[in-house]
Write an enzyme that holds these catalytic residues in place. Structure first.
Site, PDB file in Angstrom:
ATOM      1  N   GLY A 108       0.867  -1.300  -0.084  1.00 37.29           N
ATOM      2  CA  GLY A 108      -0.050  -0.064  -0.020  1.00 37.29           C
ATOM      3  C   GLY A 108       0.770   1.303  -0.215  1.00 37.29           C
ATOM      4  O   GLY A 108       2.099   1.115   0.057  1.00 37.29           O
ATOM      5  N   GLY A 110       0.453   5.966   0.151  1.00 41.49           N
ATOM      6  CA  GLY A 110      -0.203   6.972   0.761  1.00 41.49           C
ATOM      7  C   GLY A 110       0.672   8.393   0.210  1.00 41.49           C
ATOM      8  O   GLY A 110       1.578   8.176  -0.377  1.00 41.49           O
ATOM      9  N   GLY A 111       0.025   9.614   0.562  1.00 40.55           N
ATOM     10  CA  GLY A 111       0.762  10.442   0.507  1.00 40.55           C
ATOM     11  C   GLY A 111       2.245  10.955   1.214  1.00 40.55           C
ATOM     12  O   GLY A 111       2.863  11.568   0.895  1.00 40.55           O
ATOM     13  N   GLY A 113       3.860   7.676   2.694  1.00 40.30           N
ATOM     14  CA  GLY A 113       4.914   6.660   2.763  1.00 40.30           C
ATOM     15  C   GLY A 113       4.533   5.642   1.952  1.00 40.30           C
ATOM     16  O   GLY A 113       3.108   5.603   1.364  1.00 40.30           O
ATOM     17  N   VAL A 115       4.449   1.148   1.672  1.00 39.86           N
ATOM     18  CA  VAL A 115       4.640  -0.105   2.529  1.00 39.86           C
ATOM     19  C   VAL A 115       4.848  -1.189   1.654  1.00 39.86           C
ATOM     20  O   VAL A 115       4.082  -1.460   0.868  1.00 39.86           O
ATOM     21  CB  VAL A 115       3.612  -0.291   3.357  1.00 39.86           C
ATOM     22  CG1 VAL A 115       3.629  -1.465   4.290  1.00 39.86           C
ATOM     23  CG2 VAL A 115       2.957   1.009   4.229  1.00 39.86           C
ATOM     24  N   LYS A 131       8.145   0.149   5.823  1.00 33.46           N
ATOM     25  CA  LYS A 131       7.642   1.285   5.389  1.00 33.46           C
ATOM     26  C   LYS A 131       8.725   2.247   5.169  1.00 33.46           C
ATOM     27  O   LYS A 131       9.598   2.663   6.095  1.00 33.46           O
ATOM     28  CB  LYS A 131       6.614   1.807   6.477  1.00 33.46           C
ATOM     29  CG  LYS A 131       5.821   2.956   6.056  1.00 33.46           C
ATOM     30  CD  LYS A 131       4.765   3.505   7.168  1.00 33.46           C
ATOM     31  CE  LYS A 131       3.799   4.562   6.771  1.00 33.46           C
ATOM     32  NZ  LYS A 131       2.843   4.730   7.828  1.00 33.46           N
ATOM     33  N   ASP A 225      -6.810   7.449  15.488  1.00 34.24           N
ATOM     34  CA  ASP A 225      -7.012   6.771  14.299  1.00 34.24           C
ATOM     35  C   ASP A 225      -7.759   5.408  14.358  1.00 34.24           C
ATOM     36  O   ASP A 225      -7.407   4.489  13.358  1.00 34.24           O
ATOM     37  CB  ASP A 225      -6.402   7.233  12.942  1.00 34.24           C
ATOM     38  CG  ASP A 225      -6.985   7.125  11.587  1.00 34.24           C
ATOM     39  OD1 ASP A 225      -8.072   7.377  11.605  1.00 34.24           O
ATOM     40  OD2 ASP A 225      -6.164   6.647  10.534  1.00 34.24           O
TER      41      ASP A 225
END
Length: 639
Positions: A108, A110-111, A113, A115, A131, A225
Site C-alpha cells: 500500500g 499514501g501521500g 509513505g 509499504v 515502510k 485513528d
C-alpha cells in the site's frame, strides 16, 4: 484560524479534490508553497474526505498475497542491488533495502509513505513489513516528523496487541524507513463485511483492543485513528480472533524525542473522531476510548451510531458535532433488543460528548463493558435454551380411565379494602429477567404435570387387572438428509489436470499447490461457491441452471483456486432449491457487492448452524434436516 485563513484552506482543498488523483500530491505542495501550517490544515481536511484516499495515507493490508510462489529464488535475491529509490512508478520486487530486506511486493501507499512486504535475509527469510518515506516527502519537515513519530510510538509500546517495530534506518537516497513485524490475517473491517460477530466474539475483540490501548496510553501514545481498518485480526490457525493494532501514522506521542509542532489539528477519520478531535482542542486517552466505543457499537448494531450529512465536508463536520451532542438515543436497543440495557449505558458513557465524563482508562471501559455484555449473552443463551426445550402439551395426553382430566382454575380473591399504590413500572432489564423466570417456572410446572399425568395413566387402576397395554412409542424424528458431497483435489498451479490426490480435512495444502472443488449435490438445486480472493469476497461458481442430482461438478472449470499464503481460507457452499436472484449477474471470480455480502452473511447466520458435516476419509458429507432450504455450509481449507 481567521476567516481569511479558512477561506484559503478551503480554496486549496477544493482545487486538490477536483484534480486527478495522480496529480493531487504535487498540486498540494505547489499551492501551499512551503507553508507548513497551511498544508497541515488542508491535509487534515483531506484525511476525512473519501475522495482523498488516493494520496492521503491509508492503512496497509497484509492480504492479497497471491503469487508469492514465483518470487525470486534465493540465488537471484543474493544477486540484487541495493534499492535506493523506493518511489512511485518503480518496480521494487526483488530489490533490497539496506542489503537486508528483500522486497517481494507492495502492500500500500499514501501521500507520506509506501509499504512493502519483504523478507529479512538475516533472519532466514522471515516476512516483515518495510515502510519507506516517499522520496518527494523527505524534504518536507512535517512529513518527516510524522514518519519519525510513528516509529517512535511503535518502539515505545511492548504489547502482544500492538504491531512491533523491528528496525529503522535511512537509504542512501536519504529516505527514512522502519521495519515492522508482518501480521498474517485480515482487518476487522473485512471480517465485519463478511459476517456478523457473535456476542462472545465482540467481547473478545473489544477487550483485546482496550488492553492494547491501555498499554499504549501508559507509554504516552494516543492512536487518534482507531477504526476497524486499523485493527488486524491475526490468523494463528486456531480460528480465534487475535487483535493487533496497526497504523500509528498520526499518533500523538507525549514527551517525544521528535518535535511535535504541526502534528496536532484536525486529524483522524470523521466517523470515529471524538468531539475534541473535530474541534482540534486536544487529545488524551479519552479520545481513543471514544473511538473504541464507536467500534463496539458498530460491532453490535451493524452500523455506526451517527450518520452525518455528506453534501460537503463543512456540513459533515457540523452535522457530526450536532449528533454527538444529542447522543445515539434508543437506536442501539431498537437494532438489538436482545441486549441488556447495561450495555447501552456503558456505551453512552464511552461516547460522552465531554471527554471528562468518559471512562478514565480503556481498561475501565473494558471492565464495565464485558460484564454487561456477558449478561446479554446469558439472556440470549437462556432464551435459546427455552426455545429448544421439547414442548409438552397436556391436551396430547390421554385421560386416565377414560375420564377427562380437568384442572380447576384458582378462585380470584376479592377485597373491599382500599387499593394500595401501584409499584413503579419495572425496568426493561427487570422485565427481561422476570420473563425468563416465569418461562422457566412454567416449564417446570408443565414437566411436573406431564410426569404426574403419565404416571397416573400408566399406573394400574384399583379393582382392575394390572396388565395394561403400554402406550406406543413416538415416531423418531427424521434423520438429516445428505444434501451435498464435497471433495477437494490438489493440483499444480496453472495445470488443473495435473492432480496430486485429494485433500483430507485435517491436512494443509502443501506449498506450490492449488485446489479444485469436486461437488456432488444429492438434491436438485442451484449450487454456489464463495471465497475470499484478492482481499475481497468473490463468487467462484454462479449457476444459470440448477445442478442435477448426483451429477459431480468440478470447478473452477479448466482452472484452479489459487490460495493466498494465509493460515486458512473459508469457503461458503450454498445449495438452494430456487435461484438466489440477489446473486444474478455475477460471474466466476467477480467480487460481491456490499448488499450481496450482507445477504450471504445472513444466509450463513441462519442456515449454516443447521448443517451437519460428516467426514469420511477425504470426503465431506453435508447433511441438513428435511425441509431445510437452502443448505449452507462453510468449509475451511488450511495452508
Amino acid at each position: 484560524m481567521t476567516p481569511e485563513q479558512y477561506q484559503r484552506v478551503t480554496e486549496i482543498f477544493n482545487q486538490v479534490i477536483e484534480s486527478p488523483s495522480d496529480q493531487q500530491a504535487g498540486l498540494l505542495s505547489a499551492l501551499c508553497a512551503g507553508d507548513d501550517t497551511l498544508r497541515r490544515e488542508v491535509e487534515s481536511l483531506l484525511r476525512v474526505h473519501p475522495s482523498a484516499q488516493s494520496f492521503i495515507e491509508e492503512p496497509f493490508r497484509a492480504s492479497g498475497l497471491e503469487g508469492l510462489e514465483d518470487l525470486p529464488t534465493e540465488q537471484a535475491v543474493l544477486q540484487t542491488q541495493s534499492f535506493f529509490h523506493l518511489d512511485t512508478g518503480q518496480q521494487a520486487r526483488g530489490t533490497s533495502v539496506s542489503d537486508r530486506y528483500v522486497v517481494e511486493q507492495e502492500l500500500g501507499r499514501g501521500g507520506n509513505g509506501i509499504v512493502y512486504l519483504a523478507r529479512d535475509q538475516q533472519l532466514h527469510g522471515r516476512l516483515v513489513v518495510v515502510k519507506v518515506l516517499l522520496e518527494n516527502q523527505q524534504s518536507e519537515p512535517l512529513a518527516q516528523r510524522l514518519f519519525e513519530s510513528e516509529s517512535e510510538a511503535l518502539a515505545r509500546i511492548s504489547h502482544p496487541g500492538v504491531v512491533k517495530v523491528l528496525d529503522r534506518g535511512r537509504l542512501l537516497s536519504g529516505q527514512s524507513y522502519f521495519v515492522m513485524e508482518y501480521v498474517r490475517g485480515e482487518t476487522l473491517r473485512a471480517v465485519m463485511q463478511r459476517r456478523r460477530l457473535s456476542v462472545s466474539e465482540v467481547a473478545g475483540v473489544v477487550s483485546q483492543i482496550g488492553r492494547a490501548l491501555s498499554a499504549a496510553h501508559r507509554e504516552g501514545v494516543y492512536h487518534r485513528d482507531l477504526k476497524p481498518e486499523n485493527v488486524m485480526l491475526e490468523d494463528l490457525g486456531d480460528e480465534a480472533l487475535h487483535v493487533k493494532l496497526i497504523d500509528f501514522g498520526i499518533a500523538k506521542v507525549a514527551n517525544s524525542a521528535v518535535k511535535q509542532d504541526g502534528l496536532d489539528g484536525l486529524v483522524g477519520t470523521l466517523p470515529y473522531m471524538a468531539p475534541e478531535q473535530i474541534l482540534a482542542s486536544g487529545c488524551s486517552a479519552a479520545t481513543d476510548i471514544y473511538a473504541l466505543g464507536i467500534i463496539a457499537y458498530e460491532l453490535l448494531a451493524g452500523e455506526r451510531p451517527y450518520k452525518p450529512a455528506q453534501s460537503n465536508l463543512r456540513s459533515a463536520i457540523q452535522s457530526m458535532t450536532t449528533l454527538q451532542r444529542a447522543g445515539f438515543g434508543q437506536h442501539l436497543r431498537q437494532r438489538r433488543p436482545d441486549l441488556d440495557e447495561e450495555v447501552e449505558q456503558v456505551l453512552r458513557k464511552a461516547l460522552a460528548y465531554d471527554a471528562g465524563q468518559r471512562y478514565a482508562s480503556a481498561e475501565d471501559f473494558v471492565q464495565a463493558f464485558l460484564p454487561a455484555l456477558e449478561l446479554s449473552a446469558k439472556q440470549e443463551a437462556s432464551l435459546r435454551a427455552v426455545e429448544e426445550e421439547p414442548t409438552i402439551s397436556l391436551s396430547n395426553l390421554p385421560p386416565a380411565g377414560g375420564e377427562a382430566a380437568t384442572l380447576a382454575e384458582p378462585a380470584i380473591p376479592t377485597s373491599t379494602t382500599t387499593a394500595e399504590p401501584s409499584p413503579p413500572d419495572p425496568s426493561p432489564r427487570e422485565r427481561a429477567l422476570e420473563r425468563m423466570a416465569v418461562t422457566a417456572g412454567v416449564l417446570v410446572l408443565l414437566i411436573a404435570a406431564g410426569s404426574a399425568l403419565l404416571w397416573w395413566w400408566e399406573a394400574p387402576t384399583k379393582g382392575k387387572a394390572t396388565a395394561a397395554a403400554s402406550a406406543p412409542p413416538l415416531p423418531a424424528p427424521p434423520a438429516a438428509a445428505s444434501a451435498l458431497t464435497c471433495n477437494i483435489e490438489l493440483v499444480t498451479p496453472g495445470s488443473p489436470q495435473q492432480g496430486a490426490g485429494f485433500l483430507r480435512p485435517e491436512e494443509v495444502v502443501p506449498p506450490g499447490k492449488d485446489i479444485v472443488f469436486h461437488l456432488t449435490p444429492h438434491q436438485s438445486g442451484y449450487l454456489y461457491l464463495f471465497a475470499p480472493s484478492n482481499g475481497q469476497l468473490s463468487a467462484f461458481r454462479v449457476p444459470d441452471e440448477p445442478s442435477a442430482v448426483g451429477y459431480p461438478l468440478v470447478f473452477p472449470k479448466d482452472a484452479s483456486i489459487g490460495l493466498a499464503r494465509t493460515a486458512a481460507t473459508r469457503f461458503t457452499l450454498v445449495l438452494s432449491g430456487a435461484r438466489l436472484t440477489v446473486f444474478d449477474g455475477l460471474r466466476p471470480g467477480q467480487a460481491l457487492s456490499a448488499a450481496q455480502q450482507r445477504e450471504l452473511a445472513t444466509l450463513v447466520e441462519r442456515f449454516a448452524p443447521k448443517a451437519q458435516v460428516i467426514i469420511e476419509d477425504t470426503q465431506r458429507q453435508i447433511r441438513v434436516p428435511p425441509g431445510t432450504d437452502p443448505a449452507v455450509c462453510e468449509v475451511i481449507v488450511r495452508h
